[in-house]
Write an enzyme that holds these catalytic residues in place. Structure first.
Site, short mmCIF file in Angstrom:
data_model
loop_
_atom_site.label_atom_id
_atom_site.label_comp_id
_atom_site.label_asym_id
_atom_site.label_seq_id
_atom_site.Cartn_x
_atom_site.Cartn_y
_atom_site.Cartn_z
N ARG A 292 -27.62 28.89 16.14
CA ARG A 292 -26.32 28.78 15.29
C ARG A 292 -25.50 27.54 15.16
O ARG A 292 -25.06 27.30 14.02
CB ARG A 292 -25.35 30.06 15.52
CG ARG A 292 -24.39 29.86 16.67
CD ARG A 292 -23.91 31.36 17.07
NE ARG A 292 -25.14 32.26 17.67
CZ ARG A 292 -24.80 33.41 18.05
NH1 ARG A 292 -23.52 33.99 18.06
NH2 ARG A 292 -25.95 34.17 18.54
N ASP B 20 -39.37 30.09 18.94
CA ASP B 20 -37.92 29.90 18.54
C ASP B 20 -37.85 29.08 17.30
O ASP B 20 -36.68 28.83 16.88
CB ASP B 20 -37.00 29.38 19.76
CG ASP B 20 -35.62 30.40 19.62
OD1 ASP B 20 -35.23 30.97 18.98
OD2 ASP B 20 -34.64 29.60 20.22
N LYS C 62 -32.26 31.07 30.75
CA LYS C 62 -32.73 32.37 30.42
C LYS C 62 -33.61 32.66 31.78
O LYS C 62 -34.40 31.72 32.44
CB LYS C 62 -33.95 32.30 29.58
CG LYS C 62 -33.19 32.16 28.13
CD LYS C 62 -34.37 32.16 27.08
CE LYS C 62 -33.93 31.77 25.49
NZ LYS C 62 -33.27 32.97 25.11
N GLU D 2 -27.44 28.58 20.77
CA GLU D 2 -27.82 27.20 20.40
C GLU D 2 -28.31 27.15 18.94
O GLU D 2 -27.69 26.15 18.42
CB GLU D 2 -28.53 26.34 21.22
CG GLU D 2 -30.17 26.65 20.95
CD GLU D 2 -30.80 28.01 21.14
OE1 GLU D 2 -31.59 28.23 20.48
OE2 GLU D 2 -30.14 28.49 21.81
N ASP E 33 -26.87 29.39 25.52
CA ASP E 33 -28.20 30.26 25.01
C ASP E 33 -27.97 30.55 23.60
O ASP E 33 -28.84 31.07 22.96
CB ASP E 33 -28.59 31.22 25.89
CG ASP E 33 -29.92 31.64 25.75
OD1 ASP E 33 -30.75 30.93 25.02
OD2 ASP E 33 -30.43 32.81 25.97
N LYS F 49 -34.42 27.24 11.53
CA LYS F 49 -33.99 26.97 12.82
C LYS F 49 -35.30 26.61 13.44
O LYS F 49 -36.37 27.23 13.53
CB LYS F 49 -33.67 28.25 13.41
CG LYS F 49 -33.45 27.94 15.07
CD LYS F 49 -32.92 29.33 15.72
CE LYS F 49 -33.03 29.08 17.21
NZ LYS F 49 -32.71 30.41 17.95
N ASP G 227 -36.73 27.08 23.79
CA ASP G 227 -35.30 27.42 24.38
C ASP G 227 -35.34 27.92 25.86
O ASP G 227 -35.73 29.13 26.03
CB ASP G 227 -34.75 28.60 23.28
CG ASP G 227 -33.11 28.74 23.68
OD1 ASP G 227 -32.80 27.83 24.55
OD2 ASP G 227 -32.99 29.90 23.22
#
Length: 459
Positions: free
Chosen positions: A313, A250, A239, A311, A309, A227, A232
């Protein structure tokens, strides 16, 4: 940033290297001539303690290092605890440690030299170490280099580690090892059928990318998927500020698979390696995807968006679908995916899920041998209903808050149906400094996988 610039190595052996003698607490293993000196200085072999024995000219004759109680399991890299306290010099290790304990000690000494000095000058380590006898120097140096690469990538703020910079780091790595690369960017993601990667990254001013690296032309086929969400914001489900503060990490999954890839390539493992990294920034503008949207993935499965949020996956789903099209022997994904995993096991343990019985059997022992702790979590089939919203095939963020790491793993498993698959839900960060592990970016699971792969892939 020079790739692998912070990778530490062992010093060349010299006749004047200073002996570094390890002592367990409560055991009298010291030379009789030093006993009075050690006693006078209160040295008992406690964890992280040391005692310098001077020579006749006032220099350092030898140093005793305390390992704490023999058999203790509460700490990793116990010898590294003294590395920063040593006087300037080159040291050779005299120890009763052997096997995996000796490997851990050697790796810890190398990792203790890591400094992230891109933005501020850091104190240079004064101590250097000759590789202890019995240690596979090339392997330990490769593991240290891979870990330091991972740390550098995670520690770099998103202003200097966007999709383009992450791509360049991957390209530099594969060029170093003589592999090949392909990058799909921007609107080409749509024409090449990576709709979820494009959707997540399209609101950013920095175009999304899919990085595809290949190395090796014989042996079993291993595909690593990381990933690469470089920052993010949470998207339209923005967030709060406190939750956004560490989101430069992230892309920790991407950083970790690149570190593992370096270990594999540097050691010349006889396999065909592929690395896939969806590199995106989850940002906000008028083109951002919305809660309630239904998206179609590369595999054809539809996904209802119930939280922008969640995202990671989504971008992994398209990459995993591509990975399976190549019919590899094993697919492994790594991602800083859920807060639920941290609640379950904390920051030190790397939870993993696997459909491969050999991986499940081998990986915990490999993790113990490499001081890289992991913990198996279940692909619990009864929870499949939680990721099926009715309006679409899949829900990217099931309501209720239960089993968040498991439902995320089940979501990803839908995109790998015919290949042995292992998924890591890592944290990628040390919240507090520890021996050989400074506060900041951290790889998790890479060394354990490196040790497990020969059995998993029958190398």
């Amino acid at each position: 940033m020079s790739l692998l610039a912070n990778a530490p190595k062992f010093a060349a052996s010299t006749d004047d290297a200073i002996p570094l003698i390890t002592v367990f607490a409560g055991e009298d293993t010291t030379a009789e001539s030093d006993a009075a000196w050690l006693a006078a200085n209160g040295f008992t072999g406690g964890f992280g303690s040391l005692c310098v024995v001077p020579n006749s000219s006032g220099g350092v004759a030898r140093v005793y290092a305390g390992l704490g109680a023999k058999g203790q399991t509460r700490r990793r890299f116990v010898l590294a605890a003294v590395a920063g306290k040593l006087p300037k010099g080159t040291y050779r290790i005299e120890t009763e440690l052997n096997g995996t304990d000796l490997d851990e000690a050697a790796l810890g000494l190398l990792l203790s030299a890591y400094r992230f000095d891109r933005y501020a000058k850091q104190a240079t380590p004064q101590a250097h170490f000759v590789a202890p006898d019995g240690v596979d120097t090339a392997k330990v140096e490769a593991m240290a280099a891979g870990e330091c690469l991972t740390r550098d990538l995670i520690n770099t703020p998103a202003s200097d580690m966007g999709p383009a910079e992450l791509t360049q780091a991957a390209l530099d790595l594969i060029e170093m090892h003589g592999g090949a690369a392909e990058v799909t960017q921007g609107e080409d993601l749509l024409t090449q059928t990576f709709p979820l990667i494009h959707t997540v990254g399209r609101a950013s001013s920095r175009a999304p990318r899919l990085i595809d690296l290949r190395w090796g032309n014989s042996g079993p086929k291993l595909t690593l998927v990381g990933k690469g969400v470089v920052f993010d914001t949470g998207g339209l489900n923005l967030k709060p500020g406190a939750s956004m503060g560490l989101m430069k990490k992230d892309m920790g999954g991407a950083a970790t698979v690149l570190g593992l890839a370096h270990m594999i390539m540097a050691l010349g493992l006889k396999l065909q390696l592929r690395v896939l990294i969806p590199a995106v920034e989850n940002a906000v503008d008028g083109s951002a995807f919305r809660p309630g949207d239904v998206l179609t993935s590369r595999k054809g499965l539809t996904v209802e968006i119930n939280n922008t949020d969640a995202e990671g996956r989504l971008v992994l789903a398209d990459a995993l679908a591509l990975a399976e099209e190549d019919a590899p022997d094993q697919i492994i994904s790594m991602a800083t995916l859920t807060g639920a995993a941290r609640v379950a096991v904390g920051p030190d343990l790397a939870p993993f899920y696997t459909t491969d019985e050999t991986m499940a059997a081998v990986l915990p022992k490999a993790a113990s041998d490499t001081a890289d702790p992991v913990w198996q979590m279940p692909f619990h089939d009864p929870y499949e209903a939680m990721i099926e919203p009715g309006i679409a095939d899949l829900d990217n963020a099931p309501s209720g808050g239960f089993a968040g790491s498991i439902t995320a793993a089940l979501f990803l498993r839908r995109f790998v149906t015919d290949t042995p698959y292992t998924h890591f839900d890592i944290y990628g960060w040390n919240p507090a400094a520890a021996p050989a592990r400074p506060k900041g970016g951290a790889g998790q699971g890479a060394r354990a996988l490196l040790a497990a792969l020969p059995q998993v892939l029958d190398l």
